[in-house]
Structures are given as C-alpha cells and as structure tokens.
Design an enzyme around this catalytic site. Structure first.
Site, PDB file in Angstrom:
ATOM      1  N   LYS A 139       0.848  -1.209   0.000  1.00  0.00           N
ATOM      2  CA  LYS A 139       0.000   0.000   0.000  1.00  0.00           C
ATOM      3  C   LYS A 139       0.872   1.244   0.000  1.00  0.00           C
ATOM      4  O   LYS A 139       2.021   1.230   0.455  1.00  0.00           O
ATOM      5  CB  LYS A 139      -0.931   0.031   1.219  1.00  0.00           C
ATOM      6  CG  LYS A 139      -0.258   0.053   2.610  1.00  0.00           C
ATOM      7  CD  LYS A 139       0.222   1.407   3.088  1.00  0.00           C
ATOM      8  CE  LYS A 139       1.027   1.334   4.379  1.00  0.00           C
ATOM      9  NZ  LYS A 139       1.850   2.468   4.682  1.00  0.00           N
TER      10      LYS A 139
ATOM     11  N   ASP B  48      -2.464  -2.031   9.770  1.00  0.00           N
ATOM     12  CA  ASP B  48      -2.533  -2.037   8.307  1.00  0.00           C
ATOM     13  C   ASP B  48      -3.050  -3.367   7.746  1.00  0.00           C
ATOM     14  O   ASP B  48      -3.231  -3.504   6.538  1.00  0.00           O
ATOM     15  CB  ASP B  48      -1.140  -1.790   7.693  1.00  0.00           C
ATOM     16  CG  ASP B  48      -0.623  -0.386   7.973  1.00  0.00           C
ATOM     17  OD1 ASP B  48      -1.426   0.485   8.361  1.00  0.00           O
ATOM     18  OD2 ASP B  48       0.591  -0.167   7.797  1.00  0.00           O
TER      19      ASP B  48
END
Ligand code: ATP
Length: 311
Positions: free
Chosen positions: A10, A138
């Site tokens: 990401k 995350d």
C-alpha cells in the site's frame, strides 16, 4: 495440499496523524491505496509450523514466531478452535522490508486467507477482518485492497469513491526506517514547534475533502498536488537524502511526490503508464535511490491464486 495467495503493498495518499491516544497509539485518518507490487504466500499442510522467506530483503525477515505471518496463522487456528494446527508458510517477497509499504501486514493478511482456505475453517470475511485488526493497524486494509479511508489506528475502514487507474514510480531507499522511530521523531518535532509557539494545539485528524473530490474525478493531475503525509518531516529528518529523491522525481515530471507511510519509500505519481516508465528510468539513472519499480493502483487485496487441494 497447498494454497497460494497474492497480496499487494500500500501507499498512503493522505496520512493525517493526530495526538497520542491513551493506549499509546496515534489517532489517524489515512487514505490507503493498494498498488501492484505483490508478495506471495503459500500455506501448506505440515506437522510443525515453519516459515521460509525468499526474494527482496529476505534476510531481514524473521522466520520465527515474531513473523507477522506466523502470528496470523496462530490467531486463525485459535479463533477456529483448531488446537495444534500446523502449517508450512513460504513467503516470496517483492515488497521491501521496513519501507513504509506495509509488507509485513500484507503477509499477515495473505496468511489469514491462505490458512482459512487450507483449514476450511468456515470463518466469515467479518471474522477475518476482526482477526486482521488484532494483528496490526494495516492488516485489515491488505485484506480488502482498493482505495479506502482508515480511521482509529487505521484499522476502521470505509471504501473511498475513487475513479480511474493511477500510475506510480516507487523509489526504494538504501536503508529501512523503523515505524516506531518515525512516530517518535514526529512527536519530538511537534513538541519542539509547540515549545517555540509555532504550532496551534493539535485536534483530531481530518480527512482531506479536496483529495477525496480529486480521487472521484480520476484525474492524476488533480490528485498529485494533494498527496499529503504528516510523517514526512520526521522521515526526512531521519534520512535527509530523501529530499533529493523527492526533488528529482518532481524535476522529472511527477505530478505528486511523497514519502509512503513511515518511509523511506518515495511514491511518485505520473500522468500515465508511459510517463511512469520514463520517471522510473530517470530516477534509476540519478543513482539517488536503491531501486525503482513501476506500479499501478488501485488493485484488489489478498486473493487466492493457486489452490492445490483435493476438491
Ligand atoms: P508499516 O508501514 O506497516 O509500519 P513497513 O512496511 O514499514 O511497515 P514491514 O516491511 O512490515 O515494514 O516490516 C517491519 C518489521 O516487521 C521488519 O523490520 C521485520 O523485522 C518485521 N516483520 C515481521 N514479519 C514480517 C514479514 N512477514 N515481512 C516483513 N517484515 C516482517
């Protein structure tokens, strides 16, 4: 009997860092964006749990219980009531380690999906999301991918209405950065500014409305100038050379240039795939970064790519 899952890295299109909470974490608002730089995790039936890591930065990844993938397998086995379940986990890394790209979190999410299939636990996507949040801030995003807003520590997700495909050059640093150290530096820099009377009291972080509008337009020229990361000053103070990398990317036509998460990876947004390629070539030629790859986003989260189980 083995299941292979592919999982993306990401970048954060916005990372707004608020005050420290009572539990020691910072409250965040972030816009996660999954990009086409993937690790692969294979989970295979075994008598004893073990981890093998190959590829990018493999030597820097632990192969014991401290590996987030191991913790993911243990948490899943416990939640599914599978006492003594064991698994052989193979991680093929392309996401560099300690790079601000959430590689460890990605491997944890991939392991949840792979072991869930291997063990046929019957747990729901919601159960997996709950386990993911317990493993790390995350990890839930790595399960879903796409573009999403994260709140809390980043684990409370809502989908973002983003149009179009975005083309990136990702420049890797020579050395990693510890996420904890970057947050500590951010706190120190803020305290120093506050002491100098240079900073108003910091309230709760807020989502950037202009960025969300730009993302709905699908126009990278609108999105580029709105990329923002509150951790960037801290990452730059720890690795001053990153300033040169960001400046080089802008000089070579990047529409936006930003440190990804806690860094040191720098993400450069290009207007299209051809420009991203040119940017990657120019940055590679500059010699400032360890390596540069191209990636596009958004891409989906952890997904099974091979399932060699008896049906
Ligand atoms: P984040 O942005 O989520 O803080 P990061 O991308 O900066 O993370 P990671 O690549 O996730 O950093 O690695 C951080 C540390 O986690 C590493 O130094 C490593 O010791 C440890 N770690 C545990 N499991 C893994 C894994 N499967 N892959 C990579 N690192 C792992």
């Amino acid at each position: 009997m083995a299941v292979t899952v592919r999982v993306p890295a990401k970048v954060n299109l916005q990372l707004a860092v608020g005050p420290v909470r009572a539990d020691g974490y910072h409250s965040l608002v972030t816009v996660f964006h999954a990009v086409s730089l993937f690790d692969e995790v294979t989970a295979a039936a075994a008598d004893k749990t073990a981890i093998a890591v190959t590829g990018e930065d493999a030597a820097a990844v632990p192969t014991d219980r401290s590996n987030l993938a191991w913790q993911a397998a243990s948490a899943l086995a416990k939640a599914a009531g599978l006492r003594g379940a064991a698994v052989r986990i193979e991680i093929r890394k392309r996401i560099p380690v300690a790079a601000g790209l959430a590689g460890g979190s990605a491997d944890a999410a991939a392991t949840l999906v792979a072991c869930n299939e291997l063990w046929q636990t019957g747990l729901s996507a919601r159960d997996l999301a709950g386990l993911a949040a317990s493993l790390g801030s995350d990890v839930p995003f790595a399960l879903v991918g796409g573009t999403a807003v994260g709140r809390g520590r980043g684990e409370h997700l809502t989908a973002a209405l983003a149009a179009g495909t975005y083309h990136w050059a990702l420049a890797f640093g020579h050395e990693g950065l510890s996420t904890a150290q970057v947050y500590a530096t951010c706190d120190r820099l803020r305290a120093a500014r506050a002491a100098a009377g240079d900073q108003p009291r910091r309230g709760e972080p807020e989502l950037s409305k202009p960025l969300m509008t730009a993302l709905r337009s699908g126009d990278p020229a609108q999105v580029g100038p709105l990329l923002i990361n509150d951790l960037q000053p801290a990452a730059l103070s720890l690795q001053p050379d990153l300033r040169r990398a960001l400046a080089a990317g802008r000089e070579h036509g990047a529409l936006g240039a930003i440190v990804s998460g806690s860094g040191p990876t720098c993400a450069f947004l290009a207007s299209d795939a051809a420009r991203a390629r040119e940017l990657a070539v120019a940055l590679t030629g500059s010699g400032i970064c360890r390596a540069v790859v191209r990636a596009s986003g958004p891409v989906p989260g952890a997904a099974i790519v091979r399932d060699n189980q008896p049906s």
